[in-house]
Enzyme design. Structure first.
Site, PDB file in Angstrom:
ATOM      1  N   ASP A   1      18.737  53.730  -6.712  1.00  0.00           N
ATOM      2  CA  ASP A   1      18.993  52.899  -5.538  1.00  0.00           C
ATOM      3  C   ASP A   1      19.276  53.761  -4.314  1.00  0.00           C
ATOM      4  OD1 ASP A   1      18.666  50.706  -7.119  1.00  0.00           O
ATOM      5  OD2 ASP A   1      20.783  50.166  -7.232  1.00  0.00           O
TER       6      ASP A   1
ATOM      7  N   ASP B   1      17.228  53.729  -0.839  1.00  0.00           N
ATOM      8  CA  ASP B   1      17.877  53.468   0.447  1.00  0.00           C
ATOM      9  C   ASP B   1      17.595  54.576   1.458  1.00  0.00           C
ATOM     10  OD1 ASP B   1      18.903  51.123  -0.535  1.00  0.00           O
ATOM     11  OD2 ASP B   1      20.851  51.978  -1.058  1.00  0.00           O
TER      12      ASP B   1
ATOM     13  N   SER C   1       1.708  16.792  -8.034  1.00  0.00           N
ATOM     14  CA  SER C   1       2.770  16.941  -9.023  1.00  0.00           C
ATOM     15  C   SER C   1       2.191  16.655 -10.406  1.00  0.00           C
ATOM     16  CB  SER C   1       3.921  15.983  -8.720  1.00  0.00           C
ATOM     17  OG  SER C   1       3.437  14.650  -8.667  1.00  0.00           O
TER      18      SER C   1
ATOM     19  N   LYS D   1       8.196  25.968 -17.620  1.00  0.00           N
ATOM     20  CA  LYS D   1       8.345  25.183 -16.396  1.00  0.00           C
ATOM     21  C   LYS D   1       9.648  25.603 -15.717  1.00  0.00           C
ATOM     22  CE  LYS D   1       8.263  20.452 -14.615  1.00  0.00           C
ATOM     23  NZ  LYS D   1       9.463  20.594 -13.780  1.00  0.00           N
TER      24      LYS D   1
ATOM     25  N   ARG E   1       5.998  22.674  -0.827  1.00  0.00           N
ATOM     26  CA  ARG E   1       5.153  21.564  -1.284  1.00  0.00           C
ATOM     27  C   ARG E   1       5.132  20.427  -0.267  1.00  0.00           C
ATOM     28  NH1 ARG E   1       3.592  19.487  -6.228  1.00  0.00           N
ATOM     29  NH2 ARG E   1       5.030  20.774  -7.421  1.00  0.00           N
TER      30      ARG E   1
ATOM     31  N   TYR F   1       2.358  31.055 -10.717  1.00  0.00           N
ATOM     32  CA  TYR F   1       1.741  30.449 -11.898  1.00  0.00           C
ATOM     33  C   TYR F   1       0.359  29.826 -11.669  1.00  0.00           C
ATOM     34  CZ  TYR F   1       4.084  26.355  -9.815  1.00  0.00           C
ATOM     35  OH  TYR F   1       4.538  25.385  -8.965  1.00  0.00           O
TER      36      TYR F   1
ATOM     37  N   LYS G   1       9.167  17.937 -20.729  1.00  0.00           N
ATOM     38  CA  LYS G   1      10.535  18.218 -20.277  1.00  0.00           C
ATOM     39  C   LYS G   1      11.477  18.311 -21.473  1.00  0.00           C
ATOM     40  CE  LYS G   1      11.578  18.050 -16.368  1.00  0.00           C
ATOM     41  NZ  LYS G   1      11.711  16.977 -15.369  1.00  0.00           N
TER      42      LYS G   1
ATOM     43  N   CYS H   1      41.410   5.260  -1.512  1.00  0.00           N
ATOM     44  CA  CYS H   1      42.618   5.448  -0.725  1.00  0.00           C
ATOM     45  C   CYS H   1      42.384   4.742   0.608  1.00  0.00           C
ATOM     46  CB  CYS H   1      42.897   6.935  -0.499  1.00  0.00           C
ATOM     47  SG  CYS H   1      44.183   7.233   0.731  1.00  0.00           S
TER      48      CYS H   1
ATOM     49  N   CYS I   1      44.683  10.496   5.727  1.00  0.00           N
ATOM     50  CA  CYS I   1      44.438  11.240   4.483  1.00  0.00           C
ATOM     51  C   CYS I   1      43.535  12.439   4.804  1.00  0.00           C
ATOM     52  CB  CYS I   1      43.775  10.320   3.464  1.00  0.00           C
ATOM     53  SG  CYS I   1      43.557  11.060   1.833  1.00  0.00           S
TER      54      CYS I   1
END
Length: 674
Positions: free
Chosen positions: A31, A35, A80, A113, A134, A232, A319, A431, A437
């Site tokens: 790193d 840098d 979709s 997914k 999208r 993808y 899903k 309330c 409040c």
């Protein structure tokens, strides 16, 4: 000349090191060394402004300049996918593909997914030129400046190496690649820990955090939040292969981050095996996933199968079911929202669920608690359906301790001590101390400044809390008394102080209907506020409306009407409205609004479907409301007509024909209200 050549060399080196670190996970330098190279490039670019390049690695840090997102039309619509939770429906889809291809053999590409924000990236001559969300599938927001800060997205494509004498295909001159912008679990936990320490509202889940971050008006904020991306799908006129899987392997060589969790299969059983494996293994991934995507691999076969108005026939998303865990209930606490609604929260033994450590779950209301007969010490089942505060879905009664005490709902506000009330027909306790409040006061101010209300985007919840704590504001009207000197502190914040004051001043031009919404009257949402504003036309008429007058407005029931009457009978609220009027806020519809509105659609319930040429959907919704109509989302016997554009969904068309619902074209609709 040597320095200019060095700039070119450093850019190439840093692009490659970025790819190795963020895409391949194979860093080749430390790193510190990275840098040092970056600092050298920054110094050289500062000395040679004529060499400026928006795709230089130095541009990854983003800018703190506010930006407005312009709408860009997609070259290829972003459809979709059809969703299913059933493996039987996956089998049905597989069978339908086989029939659609008339028995021709086909391969399926199985992919994870990812649960993030869909993005379209366009490259010309090997350089990123545009990144678009999208949106509505036809057009989306141009977020190029923000996307350039995401290290795993290449600003320029890499030259493809040869492997064992085999030369990988080179990228086309012009192509589009689509994917998902994500926030890794590690970054999500870090960000929410920071927000909790600052007493800011937590992001609900990594998807919301990624979406909110990408839509930030400042790209330096996006850079700090360390988003990631998996790509993808490749589109274009001259793609290297007919195979979707093969195209993505080529894209991997061009520098894009392509998931390792991909597999090309030939049988339904192999698909089921893939689903079964990842249903468990996904819990070990660094980012959120919510299912499996299945795509016919051949692009030629994809074209042959085609698409419906909403989704392609050659792909489906399976899903996963929500994850569940069992843990001990230690305590129930109570939170007060801006409307005074009191929400019970379960505090539990920490448990791992969907990639995060869960300690709390919402209990909704008193009826919910009673339905489970919850006791302190119970072992409860918790599900996380995509929210950071999950919900309890069951109790293991066999593990209940003998001495366990039932959970009792509180009778008084935990913040101000006022006795709680529960309105008839409501499940929630409130309330009633609206003006005294603290969470309600701050919540109403946060609501007032929100984008859909007064849109004072120079203020945020943390600033509101700070101003309230030091006594600068006690209600929304106090905002308009603020001047630069009061919030400039030691004099070093003059620029931001001026921006806040300018934002407050600009809010005086916000239209009347949004002022009604901004007041935060209990039960009055954005749509109700529009109906009220267009019916009564002035704040005075609304303030003086009786219960009967209010209920004459379609969509305003007795509970909402009582709330409105009660709001305007409260002296403190009347004083606030009086002050807002004096400060110059819009207290009536403008002459232009009055002249362009009508009752031509009064009493009509209208469904919008399809893609339109003259206006976008939101504009048509506004026009329907402007002319007295009501927008509805689904077709029923009460639907007056369907405003239909191109590619109207076949299921909606079929239902409309079955119920005899008229279908009106875009041009006929505009003529009707003209």
């Amino acid at each position: 000349m040597e320095e200019k050549q060095r700039i070119i060399e450093l850019r190439q080196m840093l692009h490659e090191h970025n790819r190795r670190y963020y895409v391949l996970n194979q860093p080749s330098i430390s790193d510190y060394d990275f840098d040092q190279l970056m600092r050298e490039l920054q110094d050289l670019e500062a000395r040679h402004p004529e060499m400026a390049d928006p795709n230089s690695p130095t541009q990854r840090v983003g800018s703190d300049i506010n930006q407005e997102f312009r709408q860009v039309e997609h070259r290829y619509p972003m459809l979709s996918l059809g969703n299913t939770y059933s493996q039987a429906e996956v089998a049905d889809w597989y069978e339908s593909v086989s029939k659609g291809l008339a028995g021709e053999e086909f391969e399926v590409c199985c992919e994870l997914k990812y649960d993030g924000l869909s993005i379209s990236l366009v490259y010309e001559d090997g350089r990123l030129v545009r990144a678009v969300t999208r949106g509505d599938g036809i057009r989306g927001d141009d977020v190029t400046a923000n996307v350039k800060t995401i290290r795993s997205i290449p600003l320029v494509t890499s030259p493809t190496p040869s492997k064992g004498g085999e030369q990988y295909p080179q990228p086309p001159r012009s192509f589009e690649i689509r994917g998902e912008i994500l926030m890794p679990w590690k970054e999500f936990e870090r960000l929410n820990a920071e927000r909790e320490a600052a007493e800011e509202q937590l992001f609900a889940n990594p998807r919301n955090a990624a979406s909110g971050t990408l839509k930030s008006q400042k790209s330096d904020v996006v850079a700090r939040r360390r988003l990631d991306a998996y790509l993808y799908y490749l589109l274009g006129e001259q793609l290297p292969c007919d195979g979707h899987y093969e195209n993505l392997q080529a894209a991997r060589q061009w520098g894009f981050k392509i998931s390792e969790g991909m597999r090309k299969v030939n049988t339904l059983q192999q698909i089921m095996d893939f689903i079964g494996y990842w249903d468990t293994e996904r819990k070990n991934l660094p980012v959120a996933t919510d299912g499996i995507v299945l795509k016919v691999n051949s692009l030629r076969q994809q074209r042959a199968l085609g698409s419906t108005a909403k989704s392609p026939r050659w792909a489906i998303a399976y899903k996963f079911k929500a994850e569940r865990a069992c843990t001990r209930l230690n305590e129930v606490t109570f939170q007060v929202g801006r409307t005074g609604a009191v929400t019970p929260v379960a505090n539990m033994e920490p448990v791992q669920l969907a990639g995060t450590t869960v300690r709390r779950a919402t209990l909704n209301n008193e009826d919910f608690i009673r339905s489970f007969d919850l006791h302190i010490g119970d072992y409860v089942y918790v599900e996380k359906g995509g929210e950071i505060i999950p919900k309890i879905v069951g109790v293991d009664l066999e593990q209940r301790p003998i001495v366990a005490q039932p959970v009792r709902f509180i009778t008084h506000c935990p913040e101000c001590g006022a006795r709680l009330v529960r309105y008839e027909g409501e499940a929630v306790h409130y309330c009633p101390n609206e003006t005294g409040c603290p969470p309600q006061i701050k919540g109403r101010i946060e609501h007032f400044i929100s984008r859909r209300a007064m849109n004072i985007d120079s203020l945020g919840p943390e600033t509101v809390d700070d101003f309230y704590r030091i006594g600068l504001i006690h209600n929304v009207a106090d905002l308009y008394d603020i001047d630069v000197q009061q919030i400039n502190g030691d004099g070093s914040r003059e620029k931001s102080a001026q921006r806040i004051v300018n934002g407050i001043e600009a809010s005086k031009r916000v239209p009347f209907e949004r002022v009604v919404f901004a007041l935060g009257i209990r039960f009055v949402g954005e749509t109700s506020a529009k109906l009220l504003a267009r019916h009564f036309k002035t704040m005075d008429a609304l303030m003086n409306a009786s219960l009967a007058d209010l209920q004459e407005v379609e969509g305003i029931g007795e509970v909402m009407a009582k709330s409105i009457v009660g709001f305007f009978h409260n002296e403190a609220n009347l004083e606030i409205v009086h002050r807002l009027r004096q400060y110059g806020l819009q207290m009536a519809l403008t002459e232009e609004q009055l002249s362009t509105s009508s009752d031509k659609l009064a009493g009509k319930s209208i469904v919008i479907s399809g893609v339109f040429a003259h206006h976008c959907r939101d504009e048509y919704k506004a026009l329907i409301e402007q002319h007295g109509g009501k927008n509805v989302g689904s077709i029923s016997g009460k639907t007056s007509f369907i405003l239909a554009g191109d590619n109207m969904g076949p299921s909606k068309l079929q239902k409309a024909e079955k119920l005899g619902i008229p279908i009106m074209s875009e041009d006929d609709f505009l003529q009707l209200i003209s």
